[in-house]
Motif scaffolding. Sequence first.
Motif, mmCIF file in Angstrom:
data_model
loop_
_atom_site.group_PDB
_atom_site.id
_atom_site.type_symbol
_atom_site.label_atom_id
_atom_site.label_comp_id
_atom_site.label_asym_id
_atom_site.label_seq_id
_atom_site.Cartn_x
_atom_site.Cartn_y
_atom_site.Cartn_z
ATOM 1 N N PRO A 370 -69.909 18.711 16.312
ATOM 2 C CA PRO A 370 -71.167 18.610 15.583
ATOM 3 C C PRO A 370 -71.009 17.825 14.305
ATOM 4 O O PRO A 370 -69.904 17.614 13.815
ATOM 5 C CB PRO A 370 -71.514 20.078 15.300
ATOM 6 N N SER A 371 -72.140 17.410 13.759
ATOM 7 C CA SER A 371 -72.110 16.609 12.540
ATOM 8 C C SER A 371 -71.387 17.342 11.424
ATOM 9 O O SER A 371 -71.571 18.523 11.204
ATOM 10 C CB SER A 371 -73.553 16.300 12.112
ATOM 11 N N GLY A 372 -70.523 16.614 10.748
ATOM 12 C CA GLY A 372 -69.806 17.192 9.627
ATOM 13 C C GLY A 372 -68.420 17.668 9.971
ATOM 14 O O GLY A 372 -67.711 18.187 9.120
ATOM 15 N N GLY A 373 -67.977 17.534 11.231
ATOM 16 C CA GLY A 373 -66.633 18.018 11.597
ATOM 17 C C GLY A 373 -65.959 17.073 12.540
ATOM 18 O O GLY A 373 -66.571 16.221 13.141
ATOM 19 N N SER A 374 -64.671 17.219 12.684
ATOM 20 C CA SER A 374 -63.930 16.422 13.646
ATOM 21 C C SER A 374 -63.848 17.174 14.956
ATOM 22 O O SER A 374 -64.164 18.340 15.025
ATOM 23 C CB SER A 374 -62.522 16.123 13.097
ATOM 24 N N PRO A 375 -63.468 16.527 16.060
ATOM 25 C CA PRO A 375 -63.623 17.126 17.368
ATOM 26 C C PRO A 375 -62.739 18.339 17.577
ATOM 27 O O PRO A 375 -61.559 18.347 17.280
ATOM 28 C CB PRO A 375 -63.238 15.992 18.331
ATOM 29 N N ALA A 376 -63.342 19.391 18.158
ATOM 30 C CA ALA A 376 -62.648 20.562 18.647
ATOM 31 C C ALA A 376 -61.616 21.093 17.700
ATOM 32 O O ALA A 376 -60.430 21.136 17.974
ATOM 33 C CB ALA A 376 -62.012 20.243 19.995
ATOM 34 N N GLY A 377 -62.007 21.512 16.557
ATOM 35 C CA GLY A 377 -61.086 22.181 15.662
ATOM 36 C C GLY A 377 -60.488 21.264 14.629
ATOM 37 O O GLY A 377 -59.826 21.709 13.704
ATOM 38 N N GLY A 378 -60.698 19.976 14.757
ATOM 39 C CA GLY A 378 -60.252 19.050 13.723
ATOM 40 C C GLY A 378 -58.933 18.384 14.047
ATOM 41 O O GLY A 378 -57.881 19.001 14.035
ATOM 42 N N PHE A 379 -58.986 17.118 14.399
ATOM 43 C CA PHE A 379 -57.762 16.385 14.724
ATOM 44 C C PHE A 379 -56.849 16.262 13.514
ATOM 45 O O PHE A 379 -55.652 16.487 13.580
ATOM 46 C CB PHE A 379 -58.156 15.000 15.245
ATOM 47 N N HIS A 446 -48.470 8.280 24.622
ATOM 48 C CA HIS A 446 -49.532 7.285 24.438
ATOM 49 C C HIS A 446 -50.839 7.771 25.046
ATOM 50 O O HIS A 446 -51.902 7.700 24.408
ATOM 51 C CB HIS A 446 -49.131 5.955 25.068
ATOM 52 N N ALA A 447 -50.790 8.285 26.296
ATOM 53 C CA ALA A 447 -52.013 8.743 26.951
ATOM 54 C C ALA A 447 -52.640 9.893 26.181
ATOM 55 O O ALA A 447 -53.865 9.954 26.014
ATOM 56 C CB ALA A 447 -51.703 9.165 28.388
ATOM 57 N N ALA A 448 -51.809 10.824 25.683
ATOM 58 C CA ALA A 448 -52.337 11.969 24.945
ATOM 59 C C ALA A 448 -52.986 11.525 23.638
ATOM 60 O O ALA A 448 -54.101 11.936 23.300
ATOM 61 C CB ALA A 448 -51.219 12.968 24.668
ATOM 62 N N HIS A 449 -52.288 10.661 22.896
ATOM 63 C CA HIS A 449 -52.837 10.218 21.613
ATOM 64 C C HIS A 449 -54.087 9.366 21.819
ATOM 65 O O HIS A 449 -55.011 9.365 20.999
ATOM 66 C CB HIS A 449 -51.778 9.442 20.836
ATOM 67 N N GLU A 450 -54.138 8.662 22.945
ATOM 68 C CA GLU A 450 -55.335 7.880 23.268
ATOM 69 C C GLU A 450 -56.551 8.785 23.406
ATOM 70 O O GLU A 450 -57.637 8.491 22.897
ATOM 71 C CB GLU A 450 -55.099 7.108 24.564
ATOM 72 N N ARG A 451 -56.382 9.930 24.095
ATOM 73 C CA ARG A 451 -57.491 10.857 24.227
ATOM 74 C C ARG A 451 -57.876 11.450 22.870
ATOM 75 O O ARG A 451 -59.067 11.586 22.557
ATOM 76 C CB ARG A 451 -57.132 11.979 25.201
ATOM 77 N N LEU A 452 -56.887 11.802 22.044
ATOM 78 C CA LEU A 452 -57.198 12.361 20.732
ATOM 79 C C LEU A 452 -57.973 11.351 19.887
ATOM 80 O O LEU A 452 -58.962 11.696 19.210
ATOM 81 C CB LEU A 452 -55.908 12.755 20.004
ATOM 82 N N THR A 453 -57.549 10.103 19.913
ATOM 83 C CA THR A 453 -58.254 9.070 19.157
ATOM 84 C C THR A 453 -59.659 8.855 19.712
ATOM 85 O O THR A 453 -60.624 8.670 18.967
ATOM 86 C CB THR A 453 -57.460 7.755 19.189
ATOM 87 N N HIS A 454 -59.768 8.879 21.046
ATOM 88 C CA HIS A 454 -61.067 8.710 21.701
ATOM 89 C C HIS A 454 -62.051 9.786 21.228
ATOM 90 O O HIS A 454 -63.203 9.484 20.868
ATOM 91 C CB HIS A 454 -60.880 8.802 23.221
ATOM 92 N N GLU A 455 -61.607 11.034 21.216
ATOM 93 C CA GLU A 455 -62.502 12.114 20.818
ATOM 94 C C GLU A 455 -62.859 12.022 19.332
ATOM 95 O O GLU A 455 -63.981 12.336 18.930
ATOM 96 C CB GLU A 455 -61.869 13.472 21.136
ATOM 97 N N ALA A 456 -61.892 11.611 18.504
ATOM 98 C CA ALA A 456 -62.182 11.455 17.075
ATOM 99 C C ALA A 456 -63.215 10.355 16.848
ATOM 100 O O ALA A 456 -64.152 10.495 16.048
ATOM 101 C CB ALA A 456 -60.896 11.152 16.312
#
Length: 609
Positions: A370-379, A446-456
Amino acid sequence: MDSVRPVESPPRPAIRRLPETTANRIAAGEVVERPAAAVKEIVENALDAGATRVSVVLDGGGMDRILVEDDGCGMDAADLALAIERHATSKLPEEATLFRIATLGFRGEALPSIGAVARLAITSRPAGGSAHRIAVEGGRVAEVTPAAGPPGTRVEVRDLFFATPARRKFLRHPRTEAEHAIEAVRRLALAWPGVAFRVESEGREALALAAADWEGRIRQVLGPGFAAAAVPVEAVGAALDLRGLAALPSYTRPTTAAQHLVVNNRPVRDPLLRVALRVAFRDVIEAGRHPAAALFLTVPPESVDVNVHPMKTELRFREGEAVRGAVISALRRAIAVGGGAAVAVAGWSPGPAPAPPPPRPDALPGGAAPSGGSPAGGFAEAMAPLQAPGPMQRALGLVPAAPPRSAAQAERAPDHHPLGRALAQILETYVLAEAPDGALVLVDQHAAHERLTHEALSAQLVEGGVRAQPLLLPAVVDLPARDAARLLEHAPALARLGLEIEGFGGAAVLVRALPALLGTPDPAPLLADLAEELAELGEAASLQQRLDAAVARLACHGSVRAGRRLLPAEMDALLRAMEATPRAATCSHGRPTVLRLDAAALERMFGRR
């Protein structure tokens, strides 16, 4: 010189009414294309009759003999005589209900169509009444006669298509036809979990399903592998009730055969619902693979038209876009779980995974925060415990907040995280970890960090736009003229993603800013990939599709690469971030980010069990 003779026009054909037998055989071509279609129609009649037990026997793949027995309400002599006439049905009490269908069959064509091309015999007995029998052979109807039989109905079809031998030549091997018929019963069984089903083929039991609830029936039909990889799907509204199970993105199939869709107890292959499945999984599974799901949709009968296809497998929803959107949102919410839930491993025997942390109640559909936060608990919060500025830390611009634990402290401290604690880095590409239950976990960094960056990036886009980092010196990138024109055409959309570009004469593009999350990658490969992605999508793609594809490309270019050595604290932080990030089981291209090898699989590999 010979004179030209006028061309004589052919005589005008006279219009005539077809004989009843011929009309029935034509109708049979639409309704009964193979034994499986006959089985489906007869079993549907049994279910509409209130059966709690249905038994099917197949000989010669159903071409030689089909026998369907049920314990439904049965028919008396008068109903039995009408049942084999065209357009005679008990399922439409009045004409107005044609647009409010609440039964599986309603046209009244199946039995006369089958009787027109085969030898059909029906024996039926209503509760408290006596049994009667009627026979139809190649369209010729015999008299109704008294018979013996239990309450319910017994339908026997012999020598299917004997009256139309040309159609019989198009049938496959009996084994293939039997498989299609069994699959037809299996799909109906999935839609009617409270009914017991049994199928016997060539004297062997091919299917035996006891009555169960819908979750139990899904496990019976789709198997334990699907059940272990599936998560609940649910959406309840004023005009829609959706429930079922969908397999996580780590469990995919090469075809759509594992997609079971049920609308108002009717198994369907509806294009709208299949598109909804594909869109929901679009950016979490690999191209060429398909999601697996069993979804039960209940809508008011008047809001869906089931009379648009002879086999009634396709529908037309009155509010199609609303249904499609609700299904996509429900699926995205269901699969928006952290990487700790994705453990299906190709080539390895999957074991039970520790339960993932529950999704945040304020998560938005599709995994965005939601607005004001980073994805799923905060990257950023998940990565904060890093101390020494390693490669991942530099890429994200994070400041360490606490010193890492010593090796002894890590050894003593209990670890209740699904992905466990990092043990080592392998080939400078994979993180090896030990889960709390002793299983080995392998993560592609690389694949894991790619997903984290994607969600952020997706979370920032939902908030109003990806934060941009202006370049100290704008970069000039030379591209093919078509690629440069395509990128400049979509410059406003790219600006929302933090990528600010403008024309620089000829085929050159000036890059003024990049997404802040990406650090400072070389913009040339990034622009080339973005141009290729936009070209592949084509002009018909929506703005949201283009943004989604661009986010995936940006995430790939801004992620930790294979071959980069990580510190122990960085590896642990990566695992924690994966557990807290939606859809972390796969990267932006749908490839798995995490594989798991449990104790049972190890024992099997070493011959211990």
